[in-house]
Design an enzyme around this catalytic site. Structure first.
Site, PDB file in Angstrom:
ATOM      1  N   GLU A  29       0.971  -1.068   0.333  1.00  0.00           N
ATOM      2  CA  GLU A  29      -0.013   0.053   0.402  1.00  0.00           C
ATOM      3  C   GLU A  29       0.644   1.101  -0.211  1.00  0.00           C
ATOM      4  O   GLU A  29       1.888   1.201   0.444  1.00  0.00           O
ATOM      5  CB  GLU A  29      -0.820  -0.253   0.925  1.00  0.00           C
ATOM      6  CG  GLU A  29      -0.464   0.214   2.272  1.00  0.00           C
ATOM      7  CD  GLU A  29      -1.214   1.402   3.314  1.00  0.00           C
ATOM      8  OE1 GLU A  29      -1.092   1.745   3.194  1.00  0.00           O
ATOM      9  OE2 GLU A  29      -0.402   0.076   4.482  1.00  0.00           O
ATOM     10  N   LYS A 161      -2.855  -1.070  15.444  1.00  0.00           N
ATOM     11  CA  LYS A 161      -1.869  -0.058  15.948  1.00  0.00           C
ATOM     12  C   LYS A 161      -3.146   0.016  17.330  1.00  0.00           C
ATOM     13  O   LYS A 161      -4.206  -0.502  17.620  1.00  0.00           O
ATOM     14  CB  LYS A 161      -1.982   1.008  15.741  1.00  0.00           C
ATOM     15  CG  LYS A 161      -1.437   1.022  14.350  1.00  0.00           C
ATOM     16  CD  LYS A 161      -1.563   2.175  13.435  1.00  0.00           C
ATOM     17  CE  LYS A 161      -1.168   2.626  12.019  1.00  0.00           C
ATOM     18  NZ  LYS A 161      -2.219   2.110  11.209  1.00  0.00           N
TER      19      LYS A 161
HETATM   20  N1  PSU Z   1       0.226   0.934   8.959  1.00  0.00           N
HETATM   21  C1  PSU Z   1       1.315   1.725   8.895  1.00  0.00           C
HETATM   22  N2  PSU Z   1       1.137   3.224   8.773  1.00  0.00           N
HETATM   23  C2  PSU Z   1      -0.793   3.380   8.200  1.00  0.00           C
HETATM   24  C3  PSU Z   1      -0.932   2.470   7.701  1.00  0.00           C
HETATM   25  C4  PSU Z   1      -1.113   1.298   8.212  1.00  0.00           C
HETATM   26  O1  PSU Z   1       2.430   1.083   9.159  1.00  0.00           O
HETATM   27  O2  PSU Z   1      -0.283   4.680   8.110  1.00  0.00           O
HETATM   28  C5  PSU Z   1      -2.325   3.402   7.204  1.00  0.00           C
HETATM   29  C6  PSU Z   1      -3.135   2.173   6.655  1.00  0.00           C
HETATM   30  O3  PSU Z   1      -3.038   2.558   5.072  1.00  0.00           O
HETATM   31  C7  PSU Z   1      -4.388   1.611   7.285  1.00  0.00           C
HETATM   32  C8  PSU Z   1      -4.737   3.140   7.505  1.00  0.00           C
HETATM   33  O4  PSU Z   1      -4.925   1.505   5.905  1.00  0.00           O
HETATM   34  O5  PSU Z   1      -3.831   3.850   8.531  1.00  0.00           O
HETATM   35  C9  PSU Z   1      -6.229   3.078   8.113  1.00  0.00           C
HETATM   36  O6  PSU Z   1      -6.528   4.555   8.208  1.00  0.00           O
HETATM   37  P1  PSU Z   1      -8.276   4.888   8.417  1.00  0.00           P
HETATM   38  O7  PSU Z   1      -8.034   4.454  10.083  1.00  0.00           O
HETATM   39  O8  PSU Z   1      -8.734   6.376   8.702  1.00  0.00           O
HETATM   40  O9  PSU Z   1      -9.415   3.487   8.203  1.00  0.00           O
END
Ligand code: PSU
Ligand code: MN
Length: 309
Positions: A29, A161
């Protein structure tokens, strides 16, 4: 007639050849590059993750939206553009249609990457940590979860996380019918630390057993994904007290500054980096590269198992 998805896909020649030839490919990604990590850590980790996929015997395909096309497999120059792309739209699966119509740029989150990968015939991807159910009563639930339920892609992630509500995230995946499989662990990893205290029912040890689970899963659920939870390498893990302290400070700052929606996860990651004196950035880099390595091995093993049966 509406246009077919091919109209919007630009697949790098190396990736297209690998997909057509039935070789192992791993999608990566780009939101973690544009919005999750600072420069130059982001470009370094982008290259290291691709390298790790190659060393595992698979072809890497980093995914991003550039000028209204979904690029599957980026050149070095395009990776740098994305790593400088803090102004890029943070695209979830829902945003793809509007972004393509507007001929815009976008960094793809797990959900958008999963959709793009599936359309290109790629069924294994790696990230850092997937989105999930946020803490509190905001009803902020990442579309990463529902997308896992509706696309046949295996996502290798260091759990989720702990800025998220991890018990609710697991409950929601259960409701969606998405299996969460520990990779060498019986516990959901919590991103910067291998431990969340939340047990997992399913566990595999090594790429071959992971690939066997994917094959049987897709035999019964041909349209549904799997979450493979790979803990951060022990030597790179952060002490859980440090993570918890940084997390609390970050969550309080977000509340005080009324940060929500798409901005929340990047804001929290940035604050945690400051609070930990950048130790979190190092840990984040290590777990991304390790997930890429594991995803490459699983993709390679899938290809071998397909060849014999
Ligand atoms: N993993 C990481 N850093 C990130 C993300 C994932 O180590 O920044 C990103 C991914 O793209 C995941 C997003 O899909 O955070 C989730 O965002 P939200 O909580 O707005 O859905
Ligand atoms: Mn959200």
């Amino acid at each position: 007639m509406r246009p077919g998805v091919e109209t919007f896909l630009s697949i790098a020649p190396e990736v297209a050849a690998a997909v057509d030839g039935g070789q192992a490919v791993v999608a990566l990604e780009s939101t973690l590059l544009a919005h999750g990590l600072p420069w130059p850590d982001n470009i370094e980790v982008a290259l290291q993750a691709e390298q790790a996929v190659r060393q595992s015997g698979a072809v890497p395909a980093t995914i991003a939206v550039l000028a209204g096309r979904i690029h599957i497999g980026l050149s070095r120059e395009q990776l740098e553009t994305v790593a400088h792309g803090q102004g890029f739209f943070k695209a979830s699966a829902a945003d793809l249609g509007p972004l393509l119509a507007a001929q815009s740029d976008g960094a793809t989150t797990v959900s958008a990457t999963v959709v793009a990968a599936a359309r290109a015939g790629i069924f294994v991807m790696a990230t850092g940590g997937i989105g999930g159910v946020h803490r509190g009563d905001s009803f902020d639930i990442s579309c990463d979860l529902t997308t896992l339920a509706s696309e046949p892609v295996a996502v290798v992630s260091a759990g989720a996380k702990s800025i998220l509500d991890l018990p609710r995230t697991l409950e929601y995946l259960e409701t969606l019918g998405v299996p969460v499989v520990g990779y060498g662990t019986g516990e959901l990893p919590a991103f910067y630390t291998p431990h969340s205290g939340l047990g997992l029912v399913h566990r595999v040890d090594g790429p071959d057993s992971a690939a066997r689970v994917l094959r049987s899963h897709w035999a019964v659920h041909p349209g549904r994904g799997v979450l493979l939870a790979n803990p951060i390498p022990v030597a790179e893990a952060l002490p859980s007290e440090l993570v918890e302290r940084a997390m609390q400070a970050a969550l309080q700052a977000a509340e005080a500054e009324h940060v929500g929606g798409k901005a929340l996860t990047p804001f929290l990651l940035g604050r945690i980096a400051t609070e930990t004196g950048l130790r979190s950035v190092r840990a984040n880099r290590a777990l991304i590269v390790d997930n890429a390595r594991v995803a490459g091995q699983i993709a390679a093993s899938l290809t071998q198992q397909r060849a014999v049966a």
